[in-house]
Write a protein that holds these residues in place. Sequence first.
Motif, short mmCIF file in Angstrom:
data_model
loop_
_atom_site.label_atom_id
_atom_site.label_comp_id
_atom_site.label_asym_id
_atom_site.label_seq_id
_atom_site.Cartn_x
_atom_site.Cartn_y
_atom_site.Cartn_z
N ALA A 81 34.32 23.89 34.08
CA ALA A 81 33.33 24.72 33.41
C ALA A 81 33.36 24.38 31.94
N VAL A 82 32.35 23.63 31.52
CA VAL A 82 32.35 23.06 30.17
C VAL A 82 32.37 24.16 29.10
N ASN A 83 31.56 25.20 29.31
CA ASN A 83 31.44 26.21 28.26
C ASN A 83 32.74 26.97 28.04
N LEU A 84 33.53 27.16 29.11
CA LEU A 84 34.77 27.92 29.00
C LEU A 84 35.98 27.01 28.82
N ASP A 85 35.72 25.71 28.90
CA ASP A 85 36.80 24.75 28.81
C ASP A 85 37.83 24.99 29.92
N TRP A 86 37.37 25.25 31.11
CA TRP A 86 38.25 25.42 32.26
C TRP A 86 38.23 24.15 33.10
N GLN A 87 39.41 23.63 33.36
CA GLN A 87 39.54 22.47 34.24
C GLN A 87 40.51 22.84 35.36
N ASP A 88 40.10 22.68 36.60
CA ASP A 88 40.97 22.94 37.74
C ASP A 88 41.71 24.27 37.63
N LEU A 89 41.01 25.28 37.22
CA LEU A 89 41.62 26.60 37.06
C LEU A 89 41.60 27.37 38.40
N PRO A 90 42.79 27.76 38.90
CA PRO A 90 42.82 28.48 40.18
C PRO A 90 42.47 29.96 39.99
N LEU A 91 41.25 30.21 39.56
CA LEU A 91 40.81 31.55 39.18
C LEU A 91 40.97 32.55 40.33
N GLY A 92 40.62 32.12 41.53
CA GLY A 92 40.72 33.01 42.69
C GLY A 92 42.15 33.47 42.91
N ALA A 93 43.08 32.53 42.91
CA ALA A 93 44.49 32.85 43.16
C ALA A 93 45.05 33.75 42.07
N LEU A 94 44.68 33.48 40.81
CA LEU A 94 45.18 34.28 39.69
C LEU A 94 44.75 35.75 39.84
N LEU A 95 43.48 35.94 40.17
CA LEU A 95 42.98 37.32 40.28
C LEU A 95 43.50 38.00 41.54
N GLU A 96 43.65 37.24 42.62
CA GLU A 96 44.19 37.83 43.85
C GLU A 96 45.60 38.35 43.63
N LYS A 97 46.38 37.57 42.89
CA LYS A 97 47.77 37.95 42.62
C LYS A 97 47.81 39.23 41.78
N LYS A 98 46.92 39.30 40.81
CA LYS A 98 46.95 40.41 39.88
C LYS A 98 46.35 41.70 40.48
N TYR A 99 45.32 41.57 41.26
CA TYR A 99 44.62 42.78 41.72
C TYR A 99 44.78 43.06 43.22
N LYS A 100 45.48 42.16 43.92
CA LYS A 100 45.84 42.39 45.33
C LYS A 100 44.64 42.63 46.24
N VAL A 101 43.53 41.98 45.94
CA VAL A 101 42.39 42.01 46.86
C VAL A 101 41.85 40.57 46.98
N PRO A 102 41.13 40.30 48.07
CA PRO A 102 40.56 38.96 48.21
C PRO A 102 39.53 38.68 47.11
N VAL A 103 39.49 37.41 46.69
CA VAL A 103 38.59 37.00 45.61
C VAL A 103 37.80 35.79 46.07
N SER A 104 36.50 35.79 45.81
CA SER A 104 35.76 34.55 46.06
C SER A 104 35.12 34.08 44.76
N VAL A 105 35.12 32.78 44.58
CA VAL A 105 34.59 32.18 43.35
C VAL A 105 33.44 31.25 43.71
N LEU A 106 32.32 31.49 43.06
CA LEU A 106 31.11 30.72 43.34
C LEU A 106 30.52 30.21 42.04
N ASN A 107 29.78 29.14 42.11
CA ASN A 107 28.95 28.73 40.97
C ASN A 107 27.92 29.84 40.70
N ASP A 108 27.66 30.11 39.43
CA ASP A 108 26.81 31.27 39.12
C ASP A 108 25.37 31.15 39.62
N SER A 109 24.85 29.94 39.65
CA SER A 109 23.47 29.79 40.16
C SER A 109 23.44 29.97 41.68
N GLN A 110 24.50 29.53 42.34
CA GLN A 110 24.58 29.75 43.79
C GLN A 110 24.71 31.26 44.06
#
Length: 383
Positions: free
Chosen positions: A159-188
């Motif tokens: 994600a160029v604007n956020l400067d995120w490369q290979d960021l496991p965003l789903g896993a990070l949030l799942e660990k912190k909030y203990k619920v399933p997380v899905s990550v999608l492209n915003d236009s999708q």
Amino acid sequence: MKKATHQQTKQHNRDLVLRTIFLQESISRADIARLTNLTRTTVSDVVAGLIAEGLVCEVGHGASIGGKSPILLSVIADARYVVGLNLAQDKFIGALVNLKGEIKETIELDVHESDGEKGLQFAYQIMDQLFKKKLKPIIGIGIGTPGLVNTREGVVLNAVNLDWQDLPLGALLEKKYKVPVSVLNDSQAAAIGEFVYGGDHRPDENLIVVNARYGIGAGILINGRLFQGDGGGAGEIGHVVVQENGETCRCGKRGCLETVASVRAVLRQMNADSLEAVSEAFLAGEARAVDIVTKAAHFLGVSLANLIGTLNIQKIVLTGDMTRFGHVWLSEVEASMRAAALTRMSGATKLELGKLDYRACILGAAAFLLLDDYSLLFNEENL
Ligand SMILES: [Zn+2]
């Protein structure tokens, strides 16, 4: 072929019925049977289970077509909540959404020019605040983020604007909030939002939703299912070159669609900070604004023609901040689209404005989580 176990069949039928009820405002058992090809008995059994679970209820009678009028069913709006998160360019917006796609709480943070780690902290901040609200149970988090995403792994690849490369965003949030997380492209995500909540779309429809804002991307639904392509990037039309030796794009190439047809492009050329000023000038007929916005519309139209030529999908919805230029812009997009594609094919294609604006991404991200895995609704741990 391996034979499905009884349990698998049961779950499959349940998911099919749930999907059908979800995608309608209300529906009778007979119509569910017709749409799913399940028997009336199976539908009645499944529905009885869903009513017992407190997910579905009877909401009155439909119009009779001879004989007695059918009882209509609907999902119970506030039976469960999902967090939808839109990591848009300049602003992160998180919301608690119910099963009818109604936004109950919203938290917004201005994140202009924030880099990778800071961006992540902003996302946590929004989550923390939403989880503190008293709405329960929250059964998952759906995220729409700009950039290339591996949805299966929940990883933001780039994600160029956020400067995120290979960021496991789903896993990070799942660990912190203990619920399933899905990550999608915003236009999708926006495409799913418009499909599920944006009005009159058939459950098995083909649909393209083009999201034209700071960046430009499309979401493609085939037979009512999101098509992501082999690498997850299906619909990433914003970084296809449309102008040789054009402006340098933030992706490193020159003359991408984004450099001429996006909010970013319009602001840059107008030397403006806000789209409001530009749209005022445009609607007042100021020559420079008209010229720049018309050119933006033209290039977007040509890209749509390419989509028509590739997919021959006959319904295209436009959403995102560029739609603020309204019907004048839309008719420019349409004229260029029709001029650039085979007349028979473009003539049969309907182009319209979306109905949900920024909510499309949030609602779509939340809905995707459910449409992808209905078992979340029954996950005891979170109830
Ligand atoms: Zn680019």
